[in-house]
Design a protein around this motif. Structure first.
Motif, PDB file in Angstrom:
ATOM      1  N   VAL A   6      71.705  51.511  25.952  1.00 45.86           N
ATOM      2  CA  VAL A   6      72.564  50.444  24.933  1.00 45.86           C
ATOM      3  C   VAL A   6      73.836  50.389  24.540  1.00 45.86           C
ATOM      4  O   VAL A   6      73.730  48.957  24.613  1.00 45.86           O
ATOM      5  N   ALA A   7      74.862  51.146  25.013  1.00 43.64           N
ATOM      6  CA  ALA A   7      75.888  50.992  24.765  1.00 43.64           C
ATOM      7  C   ALA A   7      76.638  49.092  25.331  1.00 43.64           C
ATOM      8  O   ALA A   7      77.451  49.012  24.818  1.00 43.64           O
ATOM      9  N   TRP A   8      76.083  49.392  26.761  1.00 41.86           N
ATOM     10  CA  TRP A   8      76.387  47.875  27.698  1.00 41.86           C
ATOM     11  C   TRP A   8      76.147  47.213  26.619  1.00 41.86           C
ATOM     12  O   TRP A   8      76.575  46.454  26.599  1.00 41.86           O
ATOM     13  N   GLY A  64      66.323  43.864  35.507  1.00 42.59           N
ATOM     14  CA  GLY A  64      66.310  43.416  33.859  1.00 42.59           C
ATOM     15  C   GLY A  64      66.756  45.067  32.897  1.00 42.59           C
ATOM     16  O   GLY A  64      66.204  46.066  33.370  1.00 42.59           O
ATOM     17  N   LEU A  65      68.279  44.829  32.236  1.00 40.47           N
ATOM     18  CA  LEU A  65      68.522  46.168  31.024  1.00 40.47           C
ATOM     19  C   LEU A  65      67.343  46.553  29.930  1.00 40.47           C
ATOM     20  O   LEU A  65      66.862  47.743  30.202  1.00 40.47           O
ATOM     21  N   GLY A  66      66.264  45.821  29.721  1.00 43.70           N
ATOM     22  CA  GLY A  66      65.653  46.107  29.195  1.00 43.70           C
ATOM     23  C   GLY A  66      64.290  46.664  30.246  1.00 43.70           C
ATOM     24  O   GLY A  66      63.734  47.944  29.439  1.00 43.70           O
ATOM     25  N   TYR A  67      64.112  45.920  31.265  1.00 47.65           N
ATOM     26  CA  TYR A  67      62.657  47.105  31.616  1.00 47.65           C
ATOM     27  C   TYR A  67      63.368  48.138  32.881  1.00 47.65           C
ATOM     28  O   TYR A  67      62.759  49.065  32.737  1.00 47.65           O
ATOM     29  N   LEU A  85      61.949  60.596  30.341  1.00 43.85           N
ATOM     30  CA  LEU A  85      62.649  61.039  29.065  1.00 43.85           C
ATOM     31  C   LEU A  85      64.253  60.959  30.011  1.00 43.85           C
ATOM     32  O   LEU A  85      64.772  61.283  29.648  1.00 43.85           O
ATOM     33  N   SER A  86      64.348  59.879  30.238  1.00 45.39           N
ATOM     34  CA  SER A  86      65.841  59.973  30.964  1.00 45.39           C
ATOM     35  C   SER A  86      66.461  59.912  30.020  1.00 45.39           C
ATOM     36  O   SER A  86      66.927  58.379  30.123  1.00 45.39           O
ATOM     37  N   MET A  87      66.977  59.847  28.944  1.00 48.43           N
ATOM     38  CA  MET A  87      68.219  60.345  27.637  1.00 48.43           C
ATOM     39  C   MET A  87      69.140  59.544  28.676  1.00 48.43           C
ATOM     40  O   MET A  87      70.779  58.939  28.059  1.00 48.43           O
ATOM     41  N   ASP A  88      70.194  59.768  29.735  1.00 47.92           N
ATOM     42  CA  ASP A  88      71.080  59.637  30.250  1.00 47.92           C
ATOM     43  C   ASP A  88      71.265  58.681  30.871  1.00 47.92           C
ATOM     44  O   ASP A  88      72.370  58.086  31.446  1.00 47.92           O
ATOM     45  N   ILE A  89      70.255  57.800  31.109  1.00 49.61           N
ATOM     46  CA  ILE A  89      69.942  56.064  31.903  1.00 49.61           C
ATOM     47  C   ILE A  89      70.534  55.706  30.402  1.00 49.61           C
ATOM     48  O   ILE A  89      70.828  54.358  29.857  1.00 49.61           O
ATOM     49  N   ILE A  90      69.304  55.801  29.743  1.00 50.12           N
ATOM     50  CA  ILE A  90      69.064  54.965  28.238  1.00 50.12           C
ATOM     51  C   ILE A  90      70.046  54.363  27.410  1.00 50.12           C
ATOM     52  O   ILE A  90      70.752  53.482  26.700  1.00 50.12           O
ATOM     53  N   LEU A  91      70.943  55.785  26.745  1.00 49.38           N
ATOM     54  CA  LEU A  91      71.864  55.355  26.392  1.00 49.38           C
ATOM     55  C   LEU A  91      72.878  54.940  26.653  1.00 49.38           C
ATOM     56  O   LEU A  91      73.968  53.798  25.970  1.00 49.38           O
TER      57      LEU A  91
END
Lengths: 271, 260
Positions: free
Chosen positions: A241-243, A220-223, A232-238
């Motif tokens: 979140v945009a998606w 899941g997206l939240g998972y 610290l994978s902001m390159d995936i989190i951001l």
């Protein structure tokens, strides 16, 4: 000319609306570039190239463990939970809201119960849901349901109760029974309000979905967001979140369009 | 003429506030009763009681000698000042509703030949009130006058024993009001209606009515103004009927079906 009287044309309004978003993106890029100039392996503010690289792996390369394309599997799982939760809530809001709104005895009997459930913070019920329904899909759908259904029920019921008394009297002078009144007068007039309630509940529904996925899930997206936070994978989190934001906007636009299309009489005189 | 509707010693009280006291009336079939009176004299309360929307505290109401049930029913049609039509139904749908309720108890919708027959009846009724060309409009697309025409058509298609009008033309401008007066007079003659109309326009009351009732308080206690209710202080039968309004030669409306 006073500011309250300024009318913005369509083209200008798109331009003005885009301005703060572009500005924000620019500020981010400058900050990210600054951090990368100081430390090329910075993880807190990734550059677009870094995000694209990280996301490409999730988008196009099957996960070696499960063999699925992770991004799409996450999206599908989340949308399924959200769809089920919203669907069940909408249906029960229509049914219960209609009964509560039209029939005073039903309202007197179940109104306080619905109000009582509505004031409980849904997250406080999450442990009960996990115990009762296990850690699978049911408890996640139930959290969304318990989170948004009471609000929707009360909204629809209140809308029906507020129908002009003259209209209800008129329907009865035309020979309508309670059932006919519910079917032909209350139900159609509740529909646009129901769609409105779904649109307002979308935000909370996403909150409950992400919470449930963050606490106990394996897809899941939240998972995913909460999983990659550990690295610290902001390159995936951001991008995730945009998606999510994009999905929410698309669903909202679809609902708004549906309401205009199906119930033109509820959207102003010019239809 | 026999009494179609009789009110016997009606009292309406809200808590210790008396709105109506000792109202006794006999309304004959075929009469056009106008009810006037100052604001707060219980005109609308009286109408709501006849309609069945409210129950009197004391007294009884008989329609054709049978006590009225304390709820609205198809034997009494009504047109309110506002909110009389359903915003989610077209003009035709609004008019069909009464027929559909009677003929399809479960679905409240008609299909096939029965629907065609009902639509024919509704179209005739709408033509009679001058809405023959607006069948597929929604109320929000229509002027106040047209909405009231629709509300009248909707009520009349049920052939009510008595038609109740609660300030039906109060929100319309003078030209359209005159057209509506002509319309309601014509319908009253054509369909042999019994009408009870509440209005605050005294001229309207005397122009349209065959009988004018004035509600007011007989007694007044300056220290407790709410302790005495209103009753019919004047009951004027108008023997002189004005001639039915002649075909209008010059009208404000734009076309000959009065599409105002």
């Amino acid at each position: 000319m006073r500011w309250v009287n300024r009318r913005i044309g369509r083209g200008n309004s798109i331009l003005l609306g885009a301005l703060p978003i572009l500005l924000l993106a620019l500020v981010y890029l400058v900050a990210a570039a600054g951090r990368h100039a100081a430390n090329p392996s910075d993880k807190i503010l990734p550059l677009p190239s870094g995000m694209a690289e990280a996301m490409a792996a999730l988008l196009f390369q099957p996960d070696p463990l499960s063999g699925t394309l992770i991004f799409w599997a996450d999206t599908f799982a989340s949308l399924q939970r959200l769809g089920l939760g919203l669907g069940v809530s909408t249906l029960s809001a229509l049914l219960v809201g209609l009964l509560l709104g039209v029939l005073p005895p039903v309202r007197a009997t179940f109104g306080p119960l619905v109000t009582g459930i509505a004031v409980i913070p849904p997250i406080a019920l999450l442990p009960i849901l996990f115990i009762a329904f296990g850690l699978g899909e049911t408890s996640k759908v139930m959290l969304i349901f318990i989170g948004i259904a009471p609000f929707m029920i009360r909204d629809v019921a209140a809308h029906i109760t507020a129908l002009p008394r003259e209209q209800i009297a008129k329907a009865q002078t035309l020979g309508a029974s309670s059932w006919q009144l519910m079917l032909r007068v209350a139900l159609p007039q509740a529909m646009p309000r129901l769609i409105q309630a779904v649109r307002l509940s979308l935000g909370p529904a996403w909150v409950f979905l992400i919470s449930a996925e963050a606490i106990a899930s394996d897809i899941g997206l939240g998972y995913r967001i909460f999983l990659v936070r550990r690295y610290l994978s902001m390159d995936i989190i951001l991008p995730y979140v945009a998606w999510i934001a994009l999905l929410a906007i698309v669903i909202d636009l679809m609902l708004s369009w549906t309401s205009r299309r199906l119930f033109p009489w509820a959207h102003g005189a010019n239809h | 003429m026999s009494a179609l509707l009789s009110l016997n010693n009606i009292w309406v009280e809200y808590g210790d506030k008396v709105v109506l006291e000792r109202v006794s009336l006999e309304i004959a079939a075929g009469s056009f009763v106008s009810i006037i009176g100052p604001s707060g004299a219980g005109k609308s309360s009286l109408l709501r009681i006849i309609l069945g929307q409210e129950t009197p505290t004391r007294g009884s109401i008989l329609l054709d000698g049978i006590p009225l049930k304390p709820e609205c029913g198809p034997d009494r049609g009504v047109v309110f000042q506002r909110y009389s039509v359903f915003p989610h139904l077209s003009v035709l749908g609004n008019t069909l509703f009464g027929l559909e309720c009677a003929q399809a108890p479960f679905t409240a919708r008609l299909f096939g030949a029965r629907r065609r027959a009902a639509m024919q009846e509704a179209e005739n009724m709408l033509a009679a009130v001058g809405l023959g060309d607006s069948l597929h409009l929604y109320p929000a697309q229509m002027s106040g006058g047209m909405q009231q025409r629709l509300a009248i058509a909707q009520a009349l298609i049920k052939r009510p024993r008595i038609l109740l009008l609660d300030e039906p033309f109060g929100a319309l401008d003078p030209g359209i009001k005159a057209d509506m007066h002509a319309l309601i007079t014509r319908l009253w003659t054509d369909y042999a209606l019994t009408v009870v109309m509440v209005t605050h326009d005294i001229r309207e009351a005397f122009t349209l009515g065959t009988r004018v009732l004035t509600l007011d308080k007989r007694r007044h206690d300056p220290h407790a103004p709410h302790r005495f209710g209103a009753t019919a202080v004047y009951d004027l039968p108008l023997t002189k009927r004005i001639s039915p309004p002649k075909e209008k030669d010059k009208s404000i409306t734009l076309d000959d079906i009065c599409n105002n």
